[in-house]
Enzyme design. Sequence first.
Site, PDB file in Angstrom:
ATOM      1  N   HIS A  54       0.856  -1.187   0.000  1.00  0.00           N
ATOM      2  CA  HIS A  54       0.000   0.000   0.000  1.00  0.00           C
ATOM      3  C   HIS A  54       0.893   1.239   0.000  1.00  0.00           C
ATOM      4  O   HIS A  54       2.047   1.185   0.441  1.00  0.00           O
ATOM      5  CB  HIS A  54      -0.900   0.004   1.229  1.00  0.00           C
ATOM      6  N   GLU A  56       1.066   3.896   1.822  1.00  0.00           N
ATOM      7  CA  GLU A  56       1.623   4.304   3.118  1.00  0.00           C
ATOM      8  C   GLU A  56       2.778   3.402   3.534  1.00  0.00           C
ATOM      9  O   GLU A  56       3.799   3.885   4.030  1.00  0.00           O
ATOM     10  CB  GLU A  56       0.529   4.269   4.202  1.00  0.00           C
ATOM     11  N   CYS A  84      -6.008   2.232   5.700  1.00  0.00           N
ATOM     12  CA  CYS A  84      -6.673   0.978   6.037  1.00  0.00           C
ATOM     13  C   CYS A  84      -6.123   0.482   7.378  1.00  0.00           C
ATOM     14  O   CYS A  84      -5.136   1.025   7.890  1.00  0.00           O
ATOM     15  CB  CYS A  84      -6.421  -0.052   4.931  1.00  0.00           C
ATOM     16  N   CYS A  87      -2.290  -0.306   7.270  1.00  0.00           N
ATOM     17  CA  CYS A  87      -1.456   0.890   7.195  1.00  0.00           C
ATOM     18  C   CYS A  87      -1.502   1.682   8.493  1.00  0.00           C
ATOM     19  O   CYS A  87      -0.474   2.210   8.929  1.00  0.00           O
ATOM     20  CB  CYS A  87      -1.886   1.747   6.012  1.00  0.00           C
TER      21      CYS A  87
END
Length: 157
Positions: A54, A56, A84, A87
């Site tokens: 992801h 991040e 999410c 993250c």
Amino acid sequence: MEENKKFMKEAIQLAQSNVEGNSGGPFGAVVVKDGEIIGSGMNNVTSCNDPTAHAEIVAIRKAAQKLGTFNLEGCELYSSCEPCPMCLGAIYWSHLSKLYYAGTKDDAAKAGFDDSAIYKEFCIPKEERSLPSTQLMREEAVKVFGAWIKSESKIPY
């Protein structure tokens, strides 16, 4: 405040570039320290076949590498969307000092990125979750924690 908008604009631009390049989901993030971007990331889940890639996480990894430390205290993360659960956990574990985000988890859900099932799973007993899990060999694992506690060379985090 203008500097905050500059960094958020960069995170959003990374998300837009990712959509245009078809490299992954519509997410971008930057890690900033002392007014300088030290790590940036776009969602690379599909291009790297890595469900943890992801934006991040990618940005945090790059920032930690650049600084040579796992502790990003004093750094801020700008994300094109509310993180999410994975993250958000990484943000806490990396000790980032502040989080800024643009879109919400509800905005992401409307685009097909719905984390609500994961959030709900955290709130129910383990035995009722959709992912079956079985505990094995606890005693052996506890011994490893004992070794960690006694270790004089450990690096706490």
